[in-house]
Write an enzyme that holds these catalytic residues in place. Structure first.
Site, PDB file in Angstrom:
ATOM      1  N   ASP A  10       0.881  -1.181   0.000  1.00  0.00           N
ATOM      2  CA  ASP A  10       0.000   0.000   0.000  1.00  0.00           C
ATOM      3  C   ASP A  10       0.915   1.227   0.000  1.00  0.00           C
ATOM      4  O   ASP A  10       1.437   1.584   1.049  1.00  0.00           O
ATOM      5  CB  ASP A  10      -0.908  -0.056   1.234  1.00  0.00           C
ATOM      6  CG  ASP A  10      -1.818   1.148   1.356  1.00  0.00           C
ATOM      7  OD1 ASP A  10      -1.897   1.929   0.414  1.00  0.00           O
ATOM      8  OD2 ASP A  10      -2.448   1.293   2.432  1.00  0.00           O
ATOM      9  N   GLU A  57      -1.447  10.462   0.739  1.00  0.00           N
ATOM     10  CA  GLU A  57      -2.774   9.829   0.662  1.00  0.00           C
ATOM     11  C   GLU A  57      -3.201   9.318   2.020  1.00  0.00           C
ATOM     12  O   GLU A  57      -4.364   9.436   2.412  1.00  0.00           O
ATOM     13  CB  GLU A  57      -2.747   8.676  -0.349  1.00  0.00           C
ATOM     14  CG  GLU A  57      -4.118   8.076  -0.662  1.00  0.00           C
ATOM     15  CD  GLU A  57      -4.550   6.945   0.275  1.00  0.00           C
ATOM     16  OE1 GLU A  57      -5.714   6.520   0.188  1.00  0.00           O
ATOM     17  OE2 GLU A  57      -3.737   6.493   1.124  1.00  0.00           O
TER      18      GLU A  57
HETATM   19 CO    CO Z   1      -3.245   2.738   3.136  1.00  0.00          CO
HETATM   20 ZN    ZN Z   2      -3.344   3.041  -0.209  1.00  0.00          ZN
END
Ligand code: CO
Ligand code: ZN
Length: 342
Positions: free
Chosen positions: A169, A199
């Protein structure tokens, strides 16, 4: 592709300090982009111009986003014995940190320790500290300052059809976007591949980048969770089930036309896919859709086990399905017909 995944996931890039990842990605995409810029927030914006833009009209823009940042911690206090107190950067669980190591930007390694607790339920970040091997505050401050960030210190493992690492991620999506970028061939419209920042702190980089790009359609590529390990919560996405096409998460309801296009393209090209409704969590698509007067947006997700731990695990077949789907959907959108959306 495993080499690229290893390189990207092992890099250092907590939210707000994505430079190392950005330079790696820049080197990969340079031959495929017509223009590359870095914006104020640190996002890498890579533009691929159309080969045959529409006569007498400006080409429209398709934005594809994957975030470069990863979760981590930031130093908030150093005591007189050199122990470091910290705050999480992004969605960390204190249980995940026990027995782990962190790595700072300058290479300093630390290990997590905890105060004495009677019950594991008492484990909170406030009860934990990082030990970098210093005996005094001065010794610690020679290596680490208040505000310095660190990431989980964990290397990539090749498990065969599956691979495990920290920061899947969202580096796995960075890898997917890089590979799709090599395959897609925009004809009538411009494609802006944006590698975003921050993010994990609330889609911050994507928000600024989307305003600048001013896209007519947006696609985020990110990981999603899994529903196929013992006694886990029921969830429609499994490892090995193919690319996940998002219907909804907490940041977005996928634009119906774009979701339809993704499904149609997958069906037509025989790309394995599964539909996804994620109860908690969002992606950069949530920021893109709210840009200016609104942008049709959707998400392609890579199924990932153990998200937000140092052992995030994905299936290579799913990763390849995501590359094929993204490249094919971008080709449709960048065609003169604009996939029926532009
Ligand atoms: Co994440
Ligand atoms: Zn992510």
């Amino acid at each position: 592709m495993k080499d690229l995944i290893k390189k990207l996931t092992e890099a250092y890039g907590p939210s707000g300090a994505e430079e190392q990842v950005r330079e790696m990605i820049r080197a990969e995409v340079e031959p495929y982009a017509d223009q590359i810029d870095v914006d104020v927030m640190g996002s890498l914006i890579c533009r691929v111009k159309p080969s045959a833009p529409p006569a007498g009209a400006e080409p429209k823009r398709i934005m594809v986003a994957a975030h470069m940042d990863e979760i981590g911690i930031v130093v908030s206090y150093i005591d007189e014995k050199g122990f470091i107190r910290f705050s999480p950067v992004g969605g960390l669980n204190p249980y995940v940190l026990m027995g782990q190591k962190v790595r700072f930007g300058n290479g300093t390694i630390g290990v997590f320790g905890t105060e004495r607790i009677e019950d594991i339920k008492e484990l909170k970040f406030e009860k934990m500290f990082i030990d970098i091997g210093a005996a005094t505050r001065d010794e610690a401050q020679a290596k680490v300052a208040i505000g310095d960030a660190a990431v989980m210190h964990r290397d990539f493992s090749d498990l065969g059809n599956r691979v495990s690492s920290k920061a899947m991620d969202d580096r796995i999506a960075c890898a997917v976007v890089i590979e799709a970028m090599k395959r897609a061939k925009p004809v009538a419209h411009e494609v802006c591949y944006v590698f975003t920042t921050q993010e994990e702190l609330g889609l911050r980089g994507a928000k600024a980048a989307a305003y600048a790009v001013n896209p007519s359609v947006g696609i985020a590529v990110d990981v999603t969770v899994w529903g196929d390990t013992p006694e886990c919560a029921p969830f429609n996405v499994v490892l090995g089930g193919g690319a996940a096409i998002k219907a909804k998460d907490s940041s977005l309801i996928a634009h119906p036309k774009l979701k339809r296009l993704m499904v149609d393209v997958a069906e037509r090209q025989g790309i394995k896919y599964q539909l996804e409704v994620l109860e908690r969590g969002g992606t950069d698509a949530g920021a893109i859709q709210l840009t200016r007067e609104g942008v049709p947006a959707g998400t392609i997700s890579i199924p990932c086990r153990y998200v937000h731990t140092p052992v995030e695990t994905v299936d290579i077949g799913d990763v390849e399905a995501c590359v094929s789907l993204l490249a094919a959907v971008v080709d449709e959108l960048a065609s003169p017909a604009g996939g029926g959306i532009l």
